[in-house]
Design a protein around this motif. Sequence first.
Motif, PDB file in Angstrom:
ATOM      1  N   TYR A  82      40.013  35.723  50.153  1.00  0.00           N
ATOM      2  CA  TYR A  82      38.790  36.759  49.308  1.00  0.00           C
ATOM      3  C   TYR A  82      38.912  37.980  50.349  1.00  0.00           C
ATOM      4  CZ  TYR A  82      34.146  36.953  47.430  1.00  0.00           C
ATOM      5  OH  TYR A  82      32.821  37.755  47.284  1.00  0.00           O
ATOM      6  N   MET A  83      38.864  38.562  48.901  1.00  0.00           N
ATOM      7  CA  MET A  83      38.626  39.925  48.801  1.00  0.00           C
ATOM      8  C   MET A  83      40.470  40.641  49.242  1.00  0.00           C
ATOM      9  SD  MET A  83      34.271  40.627  50.469  1.00  0.00           S
ATOM     10  CE  MET A  83      35.587  40.521  51.676  1.00  0.00           C
ATOM     11  N   ASP A  99      34.840  45.350  48.921  1.00  0.00           N
ATOM     12  CA  ASP A  99      34.291  45.323  49.904  1.00  0.00           C
ATOM     13  C   ASP A  99      33.471  43.508  49.884  1.00  0.00           C
ATOM     14  OD1 ASP A  99      32.283  45.820  48.114  1.00  0.00           O
ATOM     15  OD2 ASP A  99      31.443  47.119  49.043  1.00  0.00           O
ATOM     16  N   SER A 100      34.163  43.615  48.634  1.00  0.00           N
ATOM     17  CA  SER A 100      33.761  41.756  47.415  1.00  0.00           C
ATOM     18  C   SER A 100      34.316  41.496  46.496  1.00  0.00           C
ATOM     19  CB  SER A 100      31.874  42.195  47.114  1.00  0.00           C
ATOM     20  OG  SER A 100      32.314  42.655  45.882  1.00  0.00           O
ATOM     21  N   SER A 101      34.070  41.143  46.316  1.00  0.00           N
ATOM     22  CA  SER A 101      35.127  39.748  44.943  1.00  0.00           C
ATOM     23  C   SER A 101      35.596  41.444  44.076  1.00  0.00           C
ATOM     24  CB  SER A 101      34.751  39.220  44.602  1.00  0.00           C
ATOM     25  OG  SER A 101      35.724  38.377  42.858  1.00  0.00           O
ATOM     26  N   ASN A 104      33.708  41.371  41.162  1.00  0.00           N
ATOM     27  CA  ASN A 104      32.198  42.102  40.894  1.00  0.00           C
ATOM     28  C   ASN A 104      31.779  43.239  40.617  1.00  0.00           C
ATOM     29  OD1 ASN A 104      29.576  43.381  41.800  1.00  0.00           O
ATOM     30  ND2 ASN A 104      29.682  42.060  43.860  1.00  0.00           N
ATOM     31  N   ASN A 106      29.434  45.532  41.220  1.00  0.00           N
ATOM     32  CA  ASN A 106      29.383  46.470  42.230  1.00  0.00           C
ATOM     33  C   ASN A 106      30.095  46.606  43.037  1.00  0.00           C
ATOM     34  OD1 ASN A 106      27.112  46.997  40.486  1.00  0.00           O
ATOM     35  ND2 ASN A 106      26.044  44.768  42.160  1.00  0.00           N
ATOM     36  N   CYS A 107      31.543  46.388  43.105  1.00  0.00           N
ATOM     37  CA  CYS A 107      32.944  46.510  44.504  1.00  0.00           C
ATOM     38  C   CYS A 107      32.782  47.488  44.424  1.00  0.00           C
ATOM     39  CB  CYS A 107      33.849  44.931  43.886  1.00  0.00           C
ATOM     40  SG  CYS A 107      35.417  45.488  44.835  1.00  0.00           S
ATOM     41  N   TRP A 109      35.841  49.878  46.878  1.00  0.00           N
ATOM     42  CA  TRP A 109      37.122  50.054  47.151  1.00  0.00           C
ATOM     43  C   TRP A 109      37.310  50.967  48.528  1.00  0.00           C
ATOM     44  CZ3 TRP A 109      40.718  46.582  45.847  1.00  0.00           C
ATOM     45  CH2 TRP A 109      40.995  45.595  44.968  1.00  0.00           C
TER      46      TRP A 109
END
Length: 124
Positions: A82-83, A99-101, A104, A106-107, A109
């Motif tokens: 993941y990530m 910082d997330s998928s 997403n 709202n991700c 980098w």
Amino acid sequence: MIGGEMMNEYQLKEKYCIVGETLMIRPVHNKMGYPFSIVAEGQELFAVKLSPLKIIEYTLLQYGTSLNGALKAARHHLGRGYMQPVLLCQKEGIIWFPDSSFKNPNCSWFANHQIKEKKKKGIK
């Protein structure tokens, strides 16, 4: 969410290619809901009319690869996870991680080479 007033505080670029001095890319939306990014490059902050993922994809194309290829290479070397970090430019050692998928909206980098200290978060 960033409204039109706050968006005016930033220089606005149509597109952007990540360079060695780029620190992070954070997603925001204008008051109409369109995705933008706030980019930190050196001491500067500016807005780009692309989502963080679109900036990553655009940069990879400029360096001669694709997001699919970069993720496939990461899985090959690191295993499924993941990530996954993404190698943007091997010659310059530009590696970014989400910082997330990455799917997403709202991700954010971050540039791996710009991180001074890493702390594990979570349950002790």
